[in-house]
Design a protein around this motif. Structure first.
Motif, PDB file in Angstrom:
ATOM      1  N   SER A 196      -5.156   2.053  -1.992  1.00 52.17           N
ATOM      2  CA  SER A 196      -4.426   2.977  -2.850  1.00 52.17           C
ATOM      3  C   SER A 196      -3.108   3.376  -2.263  1.00 52.17           C
ATOM      4  O   SER A 196      -2.218   3.784  -2.971  1.00 52.17           O
ATOM      5  N   ALA A 197      -2.967   3.191  -0.953  1.00 52.43           N
ATOM      6  CA  ALA A 197      -1.713   3.594  -0.310  1.00 52.43           C
ATOM      7  C   ALA A 197      -0.789   2.428  -0.101  1.00 52.43           C
ATOM      8  O   ALA A 197       0.200   2.541   0.608  1.00 52.43           O
ATOM      9  N   SER A 198      -1.110   1.284  -0.637  1.00 46.04           N
ATOM     10  CA  SER A 198      -0.264   0.121  -0.395  1.00 46.04           C
ATOM     11  C   SER A 198       0.220  -0.503  -1.703  1.00 46.04           C
ATOM     12  O   SER A 198       0.503  -1.679  -1.759  1.00 46.04           O
ATOM     13  N   GLY A 199       0.249   0.294  -2.798  1.00 46.25           N
ATOM     14  CA  GLY A 199       0.673  -0.222  -4.092  1.00 46.25           C
ATOM     15  C   GLY A 199       2.174  -0.237  -4.219  1.00 46.25           C
ATOM     16  O   GLY A 199       2.901  -0.335  -3.243  1.00 46.25           O
ATOM     17  N   ASP A 200       2.639  -0.137  -5.477  1.00 52.90           N
ATOM     18  CA  ASP A 200       4.064  -0.219  -5.727  1.00 52.90           C
ATOM     19  C   ASP A 200       4.788   1.090  -5.490  1.00 52.90           C
ATOM     20  O   ASP A 200       6.006   1.125  -5.398  1.00 52.90           O
ATOM     21  N   ALA A 201       4.067   2.203  -5.467  1.00 49.59           N
ATOM     22  CA  ALA A 201       4.703   3.510  -5.307  1.00 49.59           C
ATOM     23  C   ALA A 201       5.348   3.627  -3.932  1.00 49.59           C
ATOM     24  O   ALA A 201       4.842   3.104  -2.942  1.00 49.59           O
ATOM     25  N   ILE A 202       6.485   4.305  -3.867  1.00 45.79           N
ATOM     26  CA  ILE A 202       7.168   4.559  -2.601  1.00 45.79           C
ATOM     27  C   ILE A 202       6.708   5.915  -2.082  1.00 45.79           C
ATOM     28  O   ILE A 202       6.872   6.933  -2.745  1.00 45.79           O
ATOM     29  N   SER A 213       6.327   8.860   1.138  1.00 43.33           N
ATOM     30  CA  SER A 213       6.709   9.360   2.449  1.00 43.33           C
ATOM     31  C   SER A 213       5.489   9.232   3.357  1.00 43.33           C
ATOM     32  O   SER A 213       4.354   9.166   2.874  1.00 43.33           O
ATOM     33  N   PRO A 214       5.686   9.185   4.681  1.00 47.31           N
ATOM     34  CA  PRO A 214       4.537   9.048   5.582  1.00 47.31           C
ATOM     35  C   PRO A 214       3.490  10.130   5.391  1.00 47.31           C
ATOM     36  O   PRO A 214       2.287   9.862   5.403  1.00 47.31           O
ATOM     37  N   ALA A 215       3.933  11.383   5.206  1.00 43.64           N
ATOM     38  CA  ALA A 215       2.988  12.480   5.027  1.00 43.64           C
ATOM     39  C   ALA A 215       2.199  12.311   3.730  1.00 43.64           C
ATOM     40  O   ALA A 215       0.994  12.581   3.666  1.00 43.64           O
ATOM     41  N   ALA A 216       2.877  11.818   2.671  1.00 43.42           N
ATOM     42  CA  ALA A 216       2.196  11.598   1.392  1.00 43.42           C
ATOM     43  C   ALA A 216       1.189  10.469   1.496  1.00 43.42           C
ATOM     44  O   ALA A 216       0.081  10.534   0.966  1.00 43.42           O
ATOM     45  N   ILE A 219       0.600   8.630  -9.539  1.00 45.63           N
ATOM     46  CA  ILE A 219       1.333   9.877  -9.308  1.00 45.63           C
ATOM     47  C   ILE A 219       2.806   9.654  -9.598  1.00 45.63           C
ATOM     48  O   ILE A 219       3.400   8.676  -9.154  1.00 45.63           O
ATOM     49  N   LYS A 220       3.403  10.576 -10.323  1.00 46.46           N
ATOM     50  CA  LYS A 220       4.831  10.525 -10.592  1.00 46.46           C
ATOM     51  C   LYS A 220       5.583  11.186  -9.456  1.00 46.46           C
ATOM     52  O   LYS A 220       5.384  12.359  -9.159  1.00 46.46           O
ATOM     53  N   GLY A 221       6.431  10.419  -8.773  1.00 49.84           N
ATOM     54  CA  GLY A 221       7.168  10.958  -7.630  1.00 49.84           C
ATOM     55  C   GLY A 221       8.340  11.813  -8.047  1.00 49.84           C
ATOM     56  O   GLY A 221       9.043  11.505  -9.002  1.00 49.84           O
ATOM     57  N   THR A 222       8.562  12.896  -7.312  1.00 52.11           N
ATOM     58  CA  THR A 222       9.690  13.797  -7.593  1.00 52.11           C
ATOM     59  C   THR A 222      10.745  13.748  -6.503  1.00 52.11           C
ATOM     60  O   THR A 222      11.743  14.447  -6.566  1.00 52.11           O
ATOM     61  N   GLY A 223      10.505  12.903  -5.477  1.00 56.63           N
ATOM     62  CA  GLY A 223      11.454  12.802  -4.376  1.00 56.63           C
ATOM     63  C   GLY A 223      12.627  11.897  -4.704  1.00 56.63           C
ATOM     64  O   GLY A 223      12.785  11.417  -5.828  1.00 56.63           O
ATOM     65  N   LYS A 224      13.448  11.655  -3.706  1.00 52.58           N
ATOM     66  CA  LYS A 224      14.628  10.821  -3.866  1.00 52.58           C
ATOM     67  C   LYS A 224      14.225   9.405  -4.261  1.00 52.58           C
ATOM     68  O   LYS A 224      13.306   8.824  -3.693  1.00 52.58           O
ATOM     69  N   ASP A 225      14.906   8.832  -5.270  1.00 53.80           N
ATOM     70  CA  ASP A 225      14.623   7.486  -5.773  1.00 53.80           C
ATOM     71  C   ASP A 225      13.184   7.339  -6.247  1.00 53.80           C
ATOM     72  O   ASP A 225      12.585   6.267  -6.165  1.00 53.80           O
ATOM     73  N   GLY A 226      12.587   8.439  -6.752  1.00 47.74           N
ATOM     74  CA  GLY A 226      11.227   8.382  -7.262  1.00 47.74           C
ATOM     75  C   GLY A 226      10.154   8.363  -6.197  1.00 47.74           C
ATOM     76  O   GLY A 226       8.987   8.078  -6.469  1.00 47.74           O
ATOM     77  N   ARG A 227      10.536   8.712  -4.953  1.00 44.56           N
ATOM     78  CA  ARG A 227       9.574   8.688  -3.853  1.00 44.56           C
ATOM     79  C   ARG A 227       8.483   9.733  -4.073  1.00 44.56           C
ATOM     80  O   ARG A 227       8.756  10.861  -4.481  1.00 44.56           O
ATOM     81  N   VAL A 228       7.248   9.348  -3.820  1.00 47.78           N
ATOM     82  CA  VAL A 228       6.120  10.270  -3.925  1.00 47.78           C
ATOM     83  C   VAL A 228       6.052  11.116  -2.656  1.00 47.78           C
ATOM     84  O   VAL A 228       5.930  10.583  -1.554  1.00 47.78           O
ATOM     85  N   LYS A 288       4.595  14.515  -0.272  1.00 52.21           N
ATOM     86  CA  LYS A 288       3.313  15.114   0.075  1.00 52.21           C
ATOM     87  C   LYS A 288       2.916  16.159  -0.972  1.00 52.21           C
ATOM     88  O   LYS A 288       1.735  16.277  -1.334  1.00 52.21           O
ATOM     89  N   GLU A 289       3.902  16.904  -1.479  1.00 53.44           N
ATOM     90  CA  GLU A 289       3.615  17.924  -2.476  1.00 53.44           C
ATOM     91  C   GLU A 289       3.132  17.297  -3.787  1.00 53.44           C
ATOM     92  O   GLU A 289       2.270  17.850  -4.476  1.00 53.44           O
ATOM     93  N   ASP A 290       3.691  16.117  -4.137  1.00 51.47           N
ATOM     94  CA  ASP A 290       3.240  15.423  -5.347  1.00 51.47           C
ATOM     95  C   ASP A 290       1.769  15.031  -5.238  1.00 51.47           C
ATOM     96  O   ASP A 290       0.992  15.190  -6.187  1.00 51.47           O
ATOM     97  N   VAL A 291       1.396  14.500  -4.070  1.00 50.89           N
ATOM     98  CA  VAL A 291       0.004  14.100  -3.859  1.00 50.89           C
ATOM     99  C   VAL A 291      -0.918  15.307  -3.932  1.00 50.89           C
ATOM    100  O   VAL A 291      -1.980  15.275  -4.562  1.00 50.89           O
TER     101      VAL A 291
END
Length: 407
Positions: free
Chosen positions: A107-113, A115-118, A132-141, A143-146
């Motif tokens: 689950s942590a190796s899919g297409d989503a970008i 952060s290490p903490a996330a 999960i829809k990422g809210t970080g820079k460039d759509g990055r997921v 830790k708060e999103d997770v």
């Protein structure tokens, strides 16, 4: 060749920091002196840049992790060109059930970008980052999103019996999302200082109002020639800073501070100017205002404002200060009671300029008026001094020639 990425050496007054943002991820190429990570302390945000051309080899401290002064937070590989692979998350190596629960690592190796903490949080909770829809820079997921996804899943998984026991509430249709975000070190430090100021000082606030028409007409008359000569616009803050400086010289207690049982009187005027940023309120200090002209003050305020917005203010920019000015008027505040900036004994609050009908020589005139507020520590300053200080500022602003003539 691998080198260590270390947190900056913090000033003596800063015990530790938090990894705020990794701008580069493992395997991502970066150039020498390019920003790779921000470290947030309770006073400033410190930047760490790449020591050479290469790639981030491994991240040891993820976003949100605490780090100490000079601590190793990652590894950097010089000369690499982005071919390096991201380091495997530690959670997989330490998780004894990895073979029997492959869904976690997949689950942590899919297409989503991520952060290490996330990534770490997603693996620990068997969450698919692609859901999960990422809210970080460039759509990055982030830790708060997770965490928000996990909390939402828990909420929807409550037993039906428990849901039936809750009172019926009519709500509007649609998503009612919540997001829990940890308080930044800077905002937490600001909160603590403000609470301490209210608890430890005998704080009072006195008010007055000033007719801004004379200053506004002066600005209108000289704004073009002032900007042409000095390369900066003539603002209101420089007038207030100069008026406050003259008033501080006449009422030394307002320019003083309390240190234990000692009262410290300052023979200079270093004025802090409150600046609002995304990370919280900061107060850079314009030093020796008495020796500066209006143009010098305006340039310094613009410089600090730019540095504050870019997160580049240093400890030295905010250290000291004998008096503070805050302008809530830029946000539309009509009147407020500013809180002291310890160990200073007073703070001046500016507010919105608003046209009001005023009685002038028996006639009603529409004038641009501003409420002024002076919060002060009654342990150091008597009410008489506070009122007279505020009146002095009012008189100098309503007749700017007083500043020049010192009357």
């Amino acid at each position: 060749m691998s080198t260590e990425i270390k947190a900056p050496v913090f000033p003596e007054s800063v015990a530790e920091g938090t990894v705020a943002t990794w701008h580069k991820q493992p395997g991502e190429a970066c150039s020498r002196d390019e920003l790779i990570v921000d470290i947030e302390t309770d006073k400033v945000v410190l930047e760490v840049v790449a020591p050479a051309d290469g790639v981030i080899e491994e991240i040891l401290k993820g976003e949100g992790d605490t780090c100490e002064s000079g601590e190793v937070i990652g590894k950097f590989k010089e000369g690499a060109t982005g071919a390096a692979k991201p380091a495997e998350p530690k959670a997989e190596a330490q998780q004894p059930e990895a073979e029997s629960a492959p869904a976690s690592s997949e689950s942590a190796s899919g297409d989503a970008i991520l952060s290490p903490a996330a990534r770490k949080l997603a693996e620990e909770n068997n969450v698919d980052p692609n859901a999960i829809k990422g809210t970080g820079k460039d759509g990055r997921v982030t830790k708060e999103d997770v965490q928000a996804h996990i909390d939402g899943a828990k909420s929807s998984a409550k037993p039906a019996a428990a849901a039936a026991a809750m009172p019926e509430v009519n709500v509007a249709a649609g998503e009612r999302a919540e997001k829990r975000v940890p308080m930044t070190r800077l905002r937490a430090s600001i909160a603590k200082r403000l609470v301490d100021a209210q608890q430890n000082a005998a704080m009072l606030t006195t008010f007055n109002e000033v007719n801004m028409k004379p200053v506004m007409e002066l600005r209108k008359q000289y704004k073009d020639s002032f900007e042409k000569r000095h390369g900066v616009k003539l603002g209101f803050m420089s007038f207030f800073a100069k008026a406050a400086t003259e008033a501080l010289k006449r009422f030394p207690a307002v320019n003083a501070s309390i240190d234990g049982n000692d009262m410290v009187y300052h023979g200079y005027q270093d004025i802090g100017v409150a600046v609002s940023t995304d990370r919280g309120l900061v107060v850079p200090v314009v030093r020796d205002v008495d020796a500066l002209g209006l143009a010098d003050i305006e340039k310094k305020i613009i410089e600090y404002g730019t540095k504050a917005r870019d997160g580049k203010l240093g400890i030295e920019d905010m250290t000291g200060g004998t008096f503070t000015i805050t302008n809530g008027g830029i946000f539309g505040s009509l009147i407020s009671t500013p809180i002291l900036n310890p160990p200073q004994t007073a703070i001046l609050g500016m507010h919105k300029i608003q046209e009001r009908p005023m009685a002038v020589n028996g006639q009603v005139e529409i004038l641009p008026m501003m409420y002024l507020a002076l919060s002060y520590d009654h342990r150091m300053i008597d009410g008489k001094e506070a009122v007279q200080f505020l009146v002095a500022i009012k008189e100098m602003l309503e007749d700017p020639a007083r500043i020049l003539l010192d009357v």
